[in-house]
Design an enzyme around this catalytic site. Structure first.
Site, PDB file in Angstrom:
ATOM      1  N   TYR A  10     -26.775  26.766  28.578  1.00  0.00           N
ATOM      2  CA  TYR A  10     -26.059  25.627  28.482  1.00  0.00           C
ATOM      3  C   TYR A  10     -26.665  24.625  29.264  1.00  0.00           C
ATOM      4  CZ  TYR A  10     -22.087  22.557  28.890  1.00  0.00           C
ATOM      5  OH  TYR A  10     -21.137  21.168  28.863  1.00  0.00           O
ATOM      6  N   GLN A  49     -15.610  24.420  25.096  1.00  0.00           N
ATOM      7  CA  GLN A  49     -15.882  24.732  23.537  1.00  0.00           C
ATOM      8  C   GLN A  49     -17.362  25.349  23.519  1.00  0.00           C
ATOM      9  OE1 GLN A  49     -14.992  21.883  25.074  1.00  0.00           O
ATOM     10  NE2 GLN A  49     -16.212  20.195  24.115  1.00  0.00           N
ATOM     11  N   ASN A  96     -20.022  22.048  34.637  1.00  0.00           N
ATOM     12  CA  ASN A  96     -18.908  21.400  35.268  1.00  0.00           C
ATOM     13  C   ASN A  96     -17.938  22.359  35.484  1.00  0.00           C
ATOM     14  OD1 ASN A  96     -17.470  21.419  32.786  1.00  0.00           O
ATOM     15  ND2 ASN A  96     -17.557  19.077  32.574  1.00  0.00           N
ATOM     16  N   SER A 110     -25.438  22.936  46.196  1.00  0.00           N
ATOM     17  CA  SER A 110     -27.046  23.476  46.472  1.00  0.00           C
ATOM     18  C   SER A 110     -27.205  22.959  48.060  1.00  0.00           C
ATOM     19  CB  SER A 110     -27.852  22.176  45.716  1.00  0.00           C
ATOM     20  OG  SER A 110     -29.096  22.716  45.705  1.00  0.00           O
ATOM     21  N   GLN A 138     -32.126  17.366  49.274  1.00  0.00           N
ATOM     22  CA  GLN A 138     -31.141  18.136  48.849  1.00  0.00           C
ATOM     23  C   GLN A 138     -29.662  17.295  49.007  1.00  0.00           C
ATOM     24  OE1 GLN A 138     -29.790  21.102  47.415  1.00  0.00           O
ATOM     25  NE2 GLN A 138     -31.756  21.448  48.470  1.00  0.00           N
ATOM     26  N   HIS A 142     -28.302  15.489  45.981  1.00  0.00           N
ATOM     27  CA  HIS A 142     -27.780  16.048  44.506  1.00  0.00           C
ATOM     28  C   HIS A 142     -26.282  15.852  44.537  1.00  0.00           C
ATOM     29  CE1 HIS A 142     -30.761  18.142  42.712  1.00  0.00           C
ATOM     30  NE2 HIS A 142     -31.308  18.939  43.767  1.00  0.00           N
ATOM     31  N   GLU A 153     -29.607  28.935  49.945  1.00  0.00           N
ATOM     32  CA  GLU A 153     -30.297  29.102  48.757  1.00  0.00           C
ATOM     33  C   GLU A 153     -31.818  28.890  48.808  1.00  0.00           C
ATOM     34  OE1 GLU A 153     -29.064  25.676  46.620  1.00  0.00           O
ATOM     35  OE2 GLU A 153     -29.631  26.453  44.579  1.00  0.00           O
ATOM     36  N   HIS A 154     -31.993  27.698  49.551  1.00  0.00           N
ATOM     37  CA  HIS A 154     -33.481  27.301  49.865  1.00  0.00           C
ATOM     38  C   HIS A 154     -33.781  27.659  51.336  1.00  0.00           C
ATOM     39  CE1 HIS A 154     -32.048  24.822  46.472  1.00  0.00           C
ATOM     40  NE2 HIS A 154     -33.475  25.215  45.749  1.00  0.00           N
ATOM     41  N   ASP A 160     -38.609  22.811  43.027  1.00  0.00           N
ATOM     42  CA  ASP A 160     -37.588  22.436  41.841  1.00  0.00           C
ATOM     43  C   ASP A 160     -38.295  22.205  40.560  1.00  0.00           C
ATOM     44  OD1 ASP A 160     -35.838  22.373  43.803  1.00  0.00           O
ATOM     45  OD2 ASP A 160     -35.793  20.559  44.438  1.00  0.00           O
ATOM     46  N   GLU A 197     -14.915  70.222  38.246  1.00  0.00           N
ATOM     47  CA  GLU A 197     -14.366  68.997  37.956  1.00  0.00           C
ATOM     48  C   GLU A 197     -13.133  69.224  36.870  1.00  0.00           C
ATOM     49  OE1 GLU A 197     -17.017  65.876  37.060  1.00  0.00           O
ATOM     50  OE2 GLU A 197     -17.459  65.721  39.249  1.00  0.00           O
ATOM     51  N   HIS A 231     -16.744  70.030  28.817  1.00  0.00           N
ATOM     52  CA  HIS A 231     -18.126  69.839  29.346  1.00  0.00           C
ATOM     53  C   HIS A 231     -19.021  71.222  29.361  1.00  0.00           C
ATOM     54  CE1 HIS A 231     -16.840  65.843  30.004  1.00  0.00           C
ATOM     55  NE2 HIS A 231     -17.804  65.303  30.597  1.00  0.00           N
TER      56      HIS A 231
END
Lengths: 426, 426
Positions: free
Chosen positions: A125, A187, A210, A233, A255, A258, A323-324, A357, A411, A416
């Protein structure tokens, strides 16, 4: 103004670890209705939603090879070269992650191991709108390609002219996508999850989106696989007195631009660096085109923390699990083994995050919100799966026959035990 | 009676691929309330729920080392030996999965790679009640141990005497669990997710559980990691005319005795084997202690499918993506490369699934319900996570400086471009 916090060993980490989060209003109901509609009405529903949500007329949903080629030819030569360089580096780095299955047959009559196969169909996506990130196409598609996924489907919402932007299509072509569809939102996730007349059903969906996309992914998770839930981020910069406050401020702002919710944190052992980086932040902020976003990010989520020792700074970093992580100290490799939780680590004065990046080759899809404590950057591993295999001869099975029966009896699973017994009857 | 289906190439797979599913009534609300209660009230809430749900008085929640040792000493010697043999084999197999990070520095002034670290704290949920499966303890704990997870917390609901059964504690001791707590249900998942006065917060939870446990795991997923959503257990047996129908029936029943929703499917190229396996199923069924469960499983979810060719059988198998796959044909290794989707593959006449359930060494925590198309058996990989790292010298950065700026400008992220520019100013 960004806060400067003086941390002393043993202080509560609460004010330091607090993080901004995307707010997930409960839109489950809305998204469920869209999923159901696409499941039932297929392409017809997709075309309807393109009109409704993206104001786009799309009679056909698939982007033809010809359209993709034209888009690629239209982008300027300089950027074409940059994209191709990025492709080369990313592909090279991810090739290091290719794994072979193993086999073990130390014992007579026993062969075991695992087999690694690519996931057969993957969906990617890519968001549309004003923020168009071809880097996201490369980062999500290349690892799948290196993993030898035979069918990679890219989806992205159409603009008002019913088209996907040239730079996204060009990146799709360079990275080796098999099919592209002009669909977005919940969708598009539905179409990939269930399949429609024109969109193939896939087994895993990756890529950012989103709140509608994220909610849809959460709802289909389990039936198919998804990558991860991305939060805002973030960057953490560890700096000693040798760091350059101008660089630090520039990296924090990269950063911050963003997203208003993005967070930039500096932890330093030097009060001097803390004060100077703060000054630089506000100086550099003035001239940014995305000043408003960056400023709000810095004001609300930016932090500067002074620690007594580098060990304290590392301790906080591991608890934050950023993250970074930029390690901007004199000998950055010297503390690498102490870093336990981080997505991507940038070492030294000349390794700004922007390098990763775009084109050093590491992936920029990384665990956010502290999830680096338990999850990994996107990699080839995310596009393969394992199967175990076992072969025993009758003699080898005979040796452990009584143990299996003993285990099964403990068991209380009689059938088995029987499944082993029958092989030695008569 | 179990159905025999004649499949012809090109027929619809729908009747073959339909599967039973656990029904997840919507108990989100109930479970959310329990999660909130434990988050707020900690141990007090846990003790209350032990009384309410398990009818157990538990003043202390942790099981002492002494109690664990006593439990281990109480189990019979034969089973102790079996457990230890299983431990040895499982540990040995999973050791093959240990990976080292990689480093690449082909280009002057550039060092990159990944680092693999264990997740620092892991929780293992083990169900209580009448079905006590020490094998589940071994299978979930050993890979974490091999991954070098420093803190492994096992939780399991107490019985009416306020204790955890000896065989579970013995398996915990053998596999190297660090702490054991007498808590179960959604409240145990809450305790591990948020931490309480006595229970440490973990970063990942693995292990099977009832609908309350599964729902709680789904709700905390994202904040912490979880293993997978397990559906009913299932086996697919591929057999040619050389297979022994007695063995086939015994293996199908071993699966069927687990659960009424479990499914046992035979696909064979031989009508003779199909008919004989069916006869054997009903013959062997008669004497099983768990006859009622196994019978319902076979009647509702059992299938026997006859195909014209082995290739058709393999095609169906890949579409089904079974949890367990037995390849009971003359030369089982000859088709291994054609198997694309399966959890654990058992090759040949003398490799019954029960062998892998207990002690060959492969993991028995496997993807169910067709999720083998996109997910893997439990392995050491599930208990580690990666960090990327990058180091560039100033010279190396200079070489790609213009490309980074070009990329950032195409994405309209000016501060990204600046973060590189500032390093070459003055």
């Amino acid at each position: 103004m960004i806060k400067i916090i003086n941390y002393k060993h043993g202080n509560s980490l609460k004010p330091i670890l607090s993080r901004s989060q995307f707010s997930y209003d409960n839109i489950n109901k809305k998204v469920k209705a869209i999923l159901e509609d696409v499941k039932k009405n297929g392409d017809k529903a997709l075309i309807k939603y393109n009109k409704e949500f993206d104001n786009a007329d799309t009679k056909t949903l698939e982007v033809s090879k010809k359209e993709i080629d034209s888009a690629y030819n239209r982008i300027d030569n300089k950027f074409k070269k940059t994209l191709n360089l990025a492709y080369k580096n990313i592909e090279k780095f991810h090739r290091m992650q290719i794994r072979n299955g193993f086999i073990t047959n130390e014992e007579n009559g026993i062969v075991m191991g695992d087999i690694i196969n690519p996931i057969e169909k993957v969906g990617v996506y890519i968001p549309g709108g004003t923020a168009l990130y071809p880097s996201t196409v490369l980062m999500n598609v290349i690892p799948a390609k290196v993993a030898k996924v035979p069918e990679i489907i890219l989806v992205s919402p159409p603009n008002k002219s019913g088209k996907i932007n040239d730079i996204i299509l060009a990146a799709a072509k360079i990275s080796g996508v098999d099919k592209v569809f002009k669909i977005g939102g919940a969708q598009a996730i539905a179409a990939l999850s269930y399949g429609t007349e024109s969109v193939p059903k896939v087994y895993k969906i990756v890529g950012p989106g989103n709140i509608f996309v994220a909610t849809a992914k959460r709802l289909v998770y389990g039936e198919i696989a998804i990558d991860m839930f991305a939060g805002p981020s973030e960057i953490l910069i560890l700096a000693d007195e040798n760091a350059n406050p101008i660089h630090i401020a520039a990296d924090m702002l990269a950063q911050a631009e963003h997203d208003k919710l993005a967070s930039s944190v500096l932890i330093t052992t030097s009060e001097n660096i803390a004060v100077k980086a703060k000054e630089e932040l506000y100086k550099q902020l003035k001239n940014l085109s995305r000043k408003e976003i960056a400023e709000e990010s810095i004001e609300n989520n930016g932090k500067i923390i002074i620690t007594k020792s580098l060990d304290d700074a590392i301790f906080i970093s591991n608890e934050l699990a950023p993250e970074h992580l930029e390690i901007n100290i004199k000998e950055p490799f010297s503390i690498l083994s102490k870093i336990k939780n981080a997505g991507s680590i940038f070492l030294g004065a000349n390794t700004p995050e922007a390098l990763g990046d775009y084109l050093s080759g590491t992936n920029h899809v990384l665990p956010t919100s502290g999830t680096a404590k338990f999850s990994s950057p996107l990699s080839v591993d995310d596009f393969v799966k394992k199967s175990y295999y076992t072969f025993y001869t009758k003699e080898a099975l005979h040796k452990v026959k009584d143990n299996i029966i003993n285990f099964a009896e403990n068991e209380k699973l009689e059938a088995h035990a029987n499944s082993v017994r029958v092989r030695f009857e008569k």
